[in-house]
Design a protein around this motif. Structure first.
Motif: not given
Lengths: 498, 234
Positions: A89-101, A45-48, A77-81, A12-16
């Motif tokens: 679930a993988a998509y939610l996981a990639a989005r969840a990275v941004g939130a500090p957990r 901004g999202v690839c799988a 480019v900034e990205s999260q995996a 997931y690339c939030p900037g794109l």
């Protein structure tokens, strides 16, 4: 019971995540293709892609994700995996990275890996509002899933006390289906970690370029041009077989001594193989043009006087650039001058000798100063005025137009009868009548008539383009007239009426 | 072609005597590029003879006006070595910017550039960056005759068929701190070789107040007294 969901990695690339960054995202996809050839672009901004194979090759899912995010970071480019069982679930996981957990952070690497089999646990903690996110229905891949996208469904679940996907998953499938219909059933399956659609990967980009090697190196350009014609035919066949054409074509020639000459040529699907071979000839001619004091006229043979090209050419490659679907070509009906082949050949020959920017076509546009009313566009590019033609442009000097407009205004000294420099105040008051004009060391000319100052203050809102100047027309005793301006306290001669 | 014939000088209803030129055979007319009506009297055939070199002493409105007639008639015009060409003024005279190629800096290979331009354009306006050696000139002239184009040169070109220059000029409309430039009256003279050997001198509005080029009538010529005396003496 369906088969276990495959391991999927989502990047997931939030900037794109917008339509305007498609080209940048395409570069990201190309970078990912280096690790895993089969990639699906889910949305901007999202690839799988399937994580199992590459993860085994690169030493684990975390290591794979770290390598890919590092490669993409090199592109700026900034990205999260995220890695999980199933696309959703993988998509939610990639989005969840941004939130500090605290419990899932894995070092500094922006990766969240949900271990195999623990996806339902991860999903159970997610709020139902994730169902309202834009691409979720695309991830579910079912016809009825369109209903999921609405904010209403997630809000309804919240009002009913179902705050997390875990709450939803705990209900029996039959109850959910009878209460919420097809949309509810889809959501229920997603919440249990099932029902993500399989990946629809795009095939790796085909290499449509064609190349010819010369062994031994070919010292003369004539055989290279001959080979170029066959090469161009092969490239055109390859493009046509896929229903494609290219906007430009890049010609690369590599010399035996390792030097490479590359140049882009406008193609637009209009060039025949012979015409493309001509471009190659011109390019090679231009490359070999030596720098004697005075050249010869007949540049038709493509070799230097001694007939060699620095050891000869080893590889000639034609690369289609900006490949697009071939939609046919419609000639301009009116309003656009059709450039005949004869003129185009002449212009491109000169471009081959001097470079793309050396042959220009003037475009008349709007503007207040004479210099900005003409925009020069390199031959072959779209002719469009920089400033609108139809606007009124108050502040233009009316009447005669100077026939000579210097590309760079000439500095001048304008003095009055007493020999003092003539100045203009901020309120456009002139210190004295101008009497003498001197420029470039030429003996001063007596000013016999003048008019001005005509103030011009434009684009004050843009510091880079803002200008304040006072313009004059000056008449000198040799019968010539000049367009002059005072800017930043200096006199400039912008052009001559002659 | 029919359009060109109808626009050429002698086929118009006006009598050829008023033009000051001899009647031109239609076959010869085909060998010229048209020029603006006001300039016809300056040129031996009422136009720019194909395959010929025409020089103008300095770059300015005169040479742009020479190119304008042919450009408006559909010819492509290449301008080489003149980065300061005022295309806005040229367009005002009738030069079609759509059919103009600019090569502001042809560099040391300018003879090849001009030869290439002559392949594509019927009209090439050139200011050579350097004095052209005789050999280069002859080869360019051969290219010119083969392609049946016209080369307009700023400056000197030995062997040019026609040479034009502005003897004197005066602007109207500008006062001492008021007014604006409106029109320019210029005395243009042409001479050359062969049929152009007779020196022709004309007063032109270059440009007139409406932006066009037109012949100036003697009473209107707004030139200081001393220039008028010169004209009477000559």
């Amino acid at each position: 019971m369906s088969a276990p969901e495959p391991r999927v990695m989502v990047l997931y690339c939030p900037g794109l995540a917008g339509p305007r960054t498609a080209r940048a995202f395409d570069q990201v996809l190309t970078a990912v293709t280096a690790f895993c050839p089969a990639v699906e672009a889910v949305e901007p901004g999202v690839c799988a892609f399937g994580a199992r194979g590459p993860a085994r090759y690169f030493g684990g899912e975390t290591a794979l994700a770290a390598r890919i995010t590092a490669a993409i970071a090199d592109l700026g480019v900034e990205s999260q995996a995220g890695v999980a069982d199933g696309l959703f679930a993988a998509y939610l996981a990639a989005r969840a990275v941004g939130a500090p957990r605290a419990d899932t952070a894995s070092g500094i690497c922006p990766v969240l890996v949900i271990p195999p089999g623990r996806t339902p646990e991860f999903l159970a903690r997610q709020p139902v509002s994730v169902l309202a996110r834009q691409p979720v229905s695309a991830l579910a891949g079912q016809d009825a899933a369109g209903d999921l996208a609405g904010q209403d469904f997630a809000a309804l679940l919240s009002r009913l006390g179902l705050h997390t996907l875990g709450d939803l998953a705990a209900l029996s499938p039959d109850d959910v289906a009878s209460r919420f219909g097809a949309a509810g059933e889809t959501a229920h399956r997603l919440a249990r970690g099932l029902g993500s659609r399989p990946l629809a990967v795009r095939p790796p980009a085909e290499d449509l370029s064609v190349a010819q090697e010369f062994d031994p190196p070919e010292p003369l350009s004539e055989p290279v041009v001959f080979a170029a014609k066959a090469l161009a035919e092969r490239m055109h066949e390859g493009l046509a077989a896929r229903g494609l054409t290219c906007v430009r074509v890049q010609v690369r020639a590599v010399c035996a001594d390792g030097r490479e000459n590359r140049r882009l040529w406008r193609h637009d699907g209009l060039l025949s193989a012979a015409a493309l071979a001509d471009r190659v000839r011109w390019q090679l001619d231009g490359w070999q043009v030596p720098a004697p004091p005075v050249g010869t006229i007949d540049g038709t043979t493509g070799s230097t006087p001694d007939g060699t090209t620095d050891g000869g050419i080893v590889v000639l490659r034609l690369v289609p650039d900006q490949v697009v679907h071939a939609t046919g070509h419609q000639l301009a009906l009116w309003g656009e001058t059709v450039v005949s082949d004869r003129v185009a050949r002449a212009a491109m020959r000169v471009q081959a000798m001097l470079g793309h920017e050396a042959v220009l076509r003037p475009v008349l546009g709007g503007g207040r100063d004479v210099a900005e009313q003409v925009n020069d566009v390199p031959f072959g590019e779209k002719r469009q005025p920089r400033l609108a033609v139809g606007a009124p442009w108050p502040g233009r000097i009316m009447g005669a137009v100077p026939g000579v407009v210097y590309p760079f205004a000439r500095e001048a000294d304008v003095t009055d009868d007493a020999g003092d420099a003539v100045t203009v105040t901020g309120r456009c008051v002139i210190s004295a009548a101008p009497a003498w004009l001197a420029a470039d060391g030429v003996p001063p000319l007596r000013i016999t008539g003048w008019a001005g100052p005509w103030p011009l203050s434009e684009r004050w809102w843009d510091p880079a383009a803002a200008r304040r100047r006072a313009r004059f027309q000056l008449l000198t005793d040799d019968g010539r007239a000049w367009l002059a301006a005072v800017q930043d306290g200096r006199w400039l001669i912008e052009g001559g009426y002659c | 072609m029919a359009a060109e014939v109808s626009r050429s000088p002698v086929s118009q209803a006006a009598d050829p005597l008023r033009d000051g030129t001899l009647p031109v055979l239609p076959a010869l007319r085909d060998g010229t590029l048209p020029v603006l009506p006001a300039l016809r009297e300056l040129l031996p055939r009422g136009g720019l003879a194909r395959g010929s070199v025409v020089t103008v002493a300095e770059f300015g409105l005169l040479i742009l006006a020479l190119a304008a007639g042919a450009s408006a008639d559909g010819a492509w015009c290449g301008i080489a070595g003149v980065p300061e060409a005022g295309m806005l003024a040229a367009a005002g005279l009738g030069l079609d910017a759509e059919r103009t190629l600019l090569v502001p800096d042809p560099g040391h290979a300018w003879p090849q550039v001009v030869a290439s331009l002559l392949d594509g354009c019927e009209l090439v306006l050139l200011r050579p960056p350097a004095q052209a050696p005789a050999q280069v000139r002859q080869r360019l002239e051969a290219t010119l005759r083969r392609g049946r184009g016209v080369l307009l040169v700023v400056g000197d070109w030995p062997g040019a068929q026609v040479r034009l220059r502005i003897l004197t000029q005066g602007w109207t409309g500008l006062g001492d701190g008021h007014g604006r430039l409106r029109a320019c009256c210029a005395q243009v003279t042409a001479d050359g070789r062969g049929e152009a050997a007779v020196t022709r001198t004309r007063w032109l509005w270059l440009p007139a107040e409406d932006g066009n080029v037109s012949a100036a009538e003697p009473p209107d010529i707004p030139v200081p007294e001393r220039h008028l005396q010169v004209v009477r003496a000559g």
